[in-house]
Design a protein around this motif. Structure first.
Motif, PDB file in Angstrom:
ATOM      1  N   ALA A 151      33.742 -24.554 -57.480  1.00 20.30           N
ATOM      2  CA  ALA A 151      33.431 -23.301 -56.784  1.00 20.30           C
ATOM      3  C   ALA A 151      32.001 -23.320 -56.249  1.00 20.30           C
ATOM      4  N   THR A 152      31.068 -23.933 -56.983  1.00 22.41           N
ATOM      5  CA  THR A 152      29.690 -24.008 -56.480  1.00 22.41           C
ATOM      6  C   THR A 152      29.617 -24.861 -55.221  1.00 22.41           C
ATOM      7  N   PHE A 153      30.523 -25.830 -55.090  1.00 22.40           N
ATOM      8  CA  PHE A 153      30.600 -26.587 -53.841  1.00 22.40           C
ATOM      9  C   PHE A 153      30.915 -25.646 -52.684  1.00 22.40           C
ATOM     10  N   GLY A 154      31.812 -24.700 -52.921  1.00 23.46           N
ATOM     11  CA  GLY A 154      32.187 -23.759 -51.871  1.00 23.46           C
ATOM     12  C   GLY A 154      31.145 -22.704 -51.579  1.00 23.46           C
ATOM     13  N   VAL A 155      30.226 -22.459 -52.523  1.00 25.13           N
ATOM     14  CA  VAL A 155      29.190 -21.446 -52.323  1.00 25.13           C
ATOM     15  C   VAL A 155      28.383 -21.724 -51.059  1.00 25.13           C
ATOM     16  N   ALA A 156      28.081 -23.002 -50.806  1.00 22.54           N
ATOM     17  CA  ALA A 156      27.319 -23.347 -49.599  1.00 22.54           C
ATOM     18  C   ALA A 156      28.075 -22.948 -48.347  1.00 22.54           C
ATOM     19  N   TYR A 157      29.392 -23.073 -48.389  1.00 25.80           N
ATOM     20  CA  TYR A 157      30.195 -22.696 -47.227  1.00 25.80           C
ATOM     21  C   TYR A 157      30.207 -21.182 -47.037  1.00 25.80           C
ATOM     22  N   ALA A 158      30.105 -20.428 -48.134  1.00 31.13           N
ATOM     23  CA  ALA A 158      30.017 -18.973 -48.013  1.00 31.13           C
ATOM     24  C   ALA A 158      28.689 -18.560 -47.403  1.00 31.13           C
ATOM     25  N   ALA A 159      27.634 -19.326 -47.699  1.00 30.57           N
ATOM     26  CA  ALA A 159      26.311 -19.013 -47.147  1.00 30.57           C
ATOM     27  C   ALA A 159      26.194 -19.404 -45.679  1.00 30.57           C
ATOM     28  N   ARG A 160      27.031 -20.316 -45.235  1.00 26.59           N
ATOM     29  CA  ARG A 160      26.885 -20.849 -43.885  1.00 26.59           C
ATOM     30  C   ARG A 160      27.086 -19.810 -42.784  1.00 26.59           C
ATOM     31  N   PRO A 161      28.036 -18.855 -42.901  1.00 30.67           N
ATOM     32  CA  PRO A 161      28.125 -17.827 -41.849  1.00 30.67           C
ATOM     33  C   PRO A 161      26.855 -16.993 -41.723  1.00 30.67           C
ATOM     34  N   VAL A 162      26.200 -16.707 -42.867  1.00 27.96           N
ATOM     35  CA  VAL A 162      24.940 -15.965 -42.813  1.00 27.96           C
ATOM     36  C   VAL A 162      23.875 -16.794 -42.099  1.00 27.96           C
ATOM     37  N   GLY A 163      23.797 -18.068 -42.459  1.00 31.79           N
ATOM     38  CA  GLY A 163      22.856 -18.957 -41.788  1.00 31.79           C
ATOM     39  C   GLY A 163      23.156 -19.091 -40.310  1.00 31.79           C
ATOM     40  N   ALA A 164      24.449 -19.056 -39.958  1.00 30.56           N
ATOM     41  CA  ALA A 164      24.833 -19.166 -38.547  1.00 30.56           C
ATOM     42  C   ALA A 164      24.301 -18.003 -37.729  1.00 30.56           C
ATOM     43  N   LEU A 165      24.371 -16.793 -38.291  1.00 33.74           N
ATOM     44  CA  LEU A 165      23.866 -15.623 -37.583  1.00 33.74           C
ATOM     45  C   LEU A 165      22.366 -15.740 -37.320  1.00 33.74           C
ATOM     46  N   ILE A 166      21.638 -16.215 -38.326  1.00 31.87           N
ATOM     47  CA  ILE A 166      20.178 -16.308 -38.202  1.00 31.87           C
ATOM     48  C   ILE A 166      19.778 -17.474 -37.302  1.00 31.87           C
ATOM     49  N   LEU A 167      20.274 -18.672 -37.624  1.00 31.44           N
ATOM     50  CA  LEU A 167      19.866 -19.865 -36.886  1.00 31.44           C
ATOM     51  C   LEU A 167      20.447 -19.882 -35.478  1.00 31.44           C
ATOM     52  N   GLY A 168      21.643 -19.314 -35.315  1.00 26.70           N
ATOM     53  CA  GLY A 168      22.217 -19.227 -33.974  1.00 26.70           C
ATOM     54  C   GLY A 168      21.355 -18.387 -33.056  1.00 26.70           C
ATOM     55  N   HIS A 169      20.876 -17.252 -33.568  1.00 28.00           N
ATOM     56  CA  HIS A 169      20.004 -16.383 -32.769  1.00 28.00           C
ATOM     57  C   HIS A 169      18.744 -17.125 -32.322  1.00 28.00           C
ATOM     58  N   PHE A 170      18.061 -17.742 -33.291  1.00 28.07           N
ATOM     59  CA  PHE A 170      16.805 -18.412 -32.946  1.00 28.07           C
ATOM     60  C   PHE A 170      17.042 -19.675 -32.124  1.00 28.07           C
ATOM     61  N   GLY A 171      18.178 -20.328 -32.312  1.00 32.75           N
ATOM     62  CA  GLY A 171      18.486 -21.508 -31.508  1.00 32.75           C
ATOM     63  C   GLY A 171      18.694 -21.181 -30.049  1.00 32.75           C
ATOM     64  N   ASP A 172      19.281 -20.000 -29.781  1.00 30.26           N
ATOM     65  CA  ASP A 172      19.498 -19.580 -28.397  1.00 30.26           C
ATOM     66  C   ASP A 172      18.277 -18.868 -27.814  1.00 30.26           C
ATOM     67  N   ARG A 173      17.335 -18.502 -28.663  1.00 31.48           N
ATOM     68  CA  ARG A 173      16.109 -17.874 -28.179  1.00 31.48           C
ATOM     69  C   ARG A 173      14.939 -18.864 -28.069  1.00 31.48           C
ATOM     70  N   LEU A 174      14.806 -19.751 -29.055  1.00 28.40           N
ATOM     71  CA  LEU A 174      13.646 -20.655 -29.129  1.00 28.40           C
ATOM     72  C   LEU A 174      13.961 -22.083 -28.748  1.00 28.40           C
ATOM     73  N   GLY A 175      15.225 -22.462 -28.759  1.00 24.48           N
ATOM     74  CA  GLY A 175      15.588 -23.823 -28.380  1.00 24.48           C
ATOM     75  C   GLY A 175      16.310 -24.587 -29.473  1.00 24.48           C
ATOM     76  N   ARG A 176      17.040 -25.627 -29.045  1.00 25.58           N
ATOM     77  CA  ARG A 176      17.854 -26.414 -29.979  1.00 25.58           C
ATOM     78  C   ARG A 176      16.980 -27.300 -30.873  1.00 25.58           C
ATOM     79  N   ARG A 177      15.938 -27.875 -30.292  1.00 28.37           N
ATOM     80  CA  ARG A 177      15.108 -28.843 -31.010  1.00 28.37           C
ATOM     81  C   ARG A 177      14.442 -28.213 -32.237  1.00 28.37           C
ATOM     82  N   ARG A 178      13.911 -27.013 -32.110  1.00 25.62           N
ATOM     83  CA  ARG A 178      13.210 -26.374 -33.229  1.00 25.62           C
ATOM     84  C   ARG A 178      14.156 -26.107 -34.396  1.00 25.62           C
ATOM     85  N   ILE A 179      15.359 -25.701 -34.082  1.00 26.98           N
ATOM     86  CA  ILE A 179      16.337 -25.451 -35.135  1.00 26.98           C
ATOM     87  C   ILE A 179      16.684 -26.744 -35.864  1.00 26.98           C
ATOM     88  N   MET A 180      16.822 -27.849 -35.120  1.00 23.76           N
ATOM     89  CA  MET A 180      17.183 -29.122 -35.739  1.00 23.76           C
ATOM     90  C   MET A 180      16.081 -29.635 -36.658  1.00 23.76           C
TER      91      MET A 180
END
Length: 438
Positions: free
Chosen positions: A54-83
């Motif tokens: 189940a702890t393996f799956g915890v990271a996958y549960a966190a990923r949608p939250v990370g997607a909202l945050i990193l997706g926003h900044f990736g489309d605002r600040l650029g792909r390279r900075r996010i990577m």
């Protein structure tokens, strides 16, 4: 777009993804083989195994939250900075896992700390493939986007190979050394991995598509709002299609645990099955991607999904026979060849559903919700095994693969649409025009 810049972007995505997903995948092997005895109550092995998976799956549960945050900044600040950010965060979290005290040392606080660091891994992974896929697609020449974006997934599979190879000698250690200090080695080595990946990522160029959109003032102020207003059907489609990753998580984690703990197969030999399958996948992924540049994304993706559904049963059955030749045969055919069709084409297939202004957000949000389902599929598989046996697991996994394939078939074919016209509902090159956003 020059082939030189396209190759540089693809190489940067490949190397960075390989190094980042080395960190991510060593956790999967450890969760199946080591952590139930290190971070959980060893007096209840069945519950410890279920909780560890189940702890393996915890990271996958966190990923949608990370997607909202990193997706926003990736489309605002650029792909390279996010990577650059994602690889630094992943490396730090992985290194700290290798430093954690065990259950016998600090009791229930040990799994709590483990989960916190696993969440940080999930937040990092949320932006990795979306950022790398967006960057390579926007650097790719017309007619070869499938091939160049596939290097993101080649890197992911290569990272899994490295992670498995590192774990093979660790798994062969005597039980006492393995549980006391041996399991820490793959995690501590990530410090070197992180430095290398960070230096590589800092040298990447931002994409011309993003730079032009920024210069012309066409970046969306709120990419998520723009995404949900104009592209919500594409996001939903990708959520369903991305559940094909269940094939990977069940193969990588649940089958490893089932074969070693339930069927008594040798841990090292099972890890070698993963290595062999991933070596084949590294070769198969670009071939499937090149085929998608010729005949389209949809047919190749469908072959990967429906083929994986058909091969789940024989692969899990081979584990019950305890015949290593059969396990290798079906493991390589299932994961190395057939699953690679879906795995190799999805970076271009999904990315082409969006315009530059919301591409990273769309990829991140859609895939990470689907991947969250795939992550917890490991826990569901364990529960289904306890109640219905391995046949139930094979049926459950196959149904998810079929759903993913059907979702992919509802998409528009995009392999011949010019990059500038993607995500705008434009069907011909002559009709292509820039999208104006506010």
């Amino acid at each position: 777009m020059s082939n030189g810049k396209s190759r540089t972007a693809a190489a940067g995505a490949w190397i960075g993804s390989a190094l980042e997903y080395y960190d991510f995948f060593i956790y999967g092997s450890a969760a199946a083989l080591i952590f139930p005895k290190v971070f959980f109550n060893p007096d209840d092995p069945s519950t410890a195994t279920l909780t560890s998976l189940a702890t393996f799956g915890v990271a996958y549960a966190a990923r949608p939250v990370g997607a909202l945050i990193l997706g926003h900044f990736g489309d605002r600040l650029g792909r390279r900075r996010i990577m650059v950010f994602t690889v630094a965060l992943m490396g730090l979290a992985t290194f700290l896992i290798g430093c954690l005290p065990t259950y016998r040392q600090i009791g229930a606080a040990a799994p709590v700390l483990l989960v916190v660091l696993r969440v940080l891994q999930g937040l990092s992974a949320a932006g990795e493939q979306a950022g790398a896929s967006s960057l390579t697609l926007e650097h790719s020449p017309e007619g070869r986007r499938g091939f160049f974006t596939s290097f993101t997934l080649i890197g992911t599979q290569f990272g899994q190979i490295i992670a498995t190879l590192v774990f093979i000698p660790v798994a062969d250690l005597p039980e006492r050394q393995l549980l006391s200090w041996g399991w820490r080695i793959p995690f501590l080595v990530s410090a070197v991995v992180t430095v290398v990946a960070y230096l590589i990522r800092r040298r990447l160029d931002e994409t011309p598509e993003f730079r032009q959109a920024a210069q012309e003032g066409r970046l969306a102020r709120l990419p998520l709002a723009e995404l949900l207003r104009r592209h919500w059907t594409a996001v939903l489609r990708i959520v369903l299609a991305s559940t094909i990753a269940t094939a990977s998580t069940v193969f990588t984690v649940w089958a490893l645990s089932f074969g070693a703990e339930k069927e008594g197969l040798d841990r090292s030999l099972l890890l070698w099955v993963g290595v062999a399958a991933n070596v084949v996948a590294v070769c198969a992924i670009p071939l499937w991607a090149r085929l998608s540049d010729r005949i389209g994304r949809k047919p190749v993706f469908a072959v990967g999904c429906f083929g994986s559904a058909a091969l789940f049963y024989p692969y899990v059955w081979s584990l019950t026979t305890r015949s290593y030749p059969l396990v290798f045969l079906f493991g390589v055919l299932f994961f190395g060849v057939v699953y690679s069709a879906a795995n190799g084409v999805w970076p271009s297939f999904y990315a082409e559903m969006f315009s530059t202004q919301v591409r990273l957000s769309g990829l991140a949000v859609g895939t990470q919700i689907g991947f969250a389902v795939a992550g917890f599929a490991v826990t569901f598989a364990q529960q289904i095994q306890d109640a219905h046996g391995w046949l139930g697991v094979a049926g459950f996994s196959a149904v998810i693969c079929v759903i993913a394939g059907l979702a992919g078939l509802t998409a528009r074919e995009t392999h011949r649409i010019p990059t500038a016209a993607l995500g705008q509902g434009i069907r011909t090159e002559a009709a292509a025009r820039p999208l104006t956003t506010t």
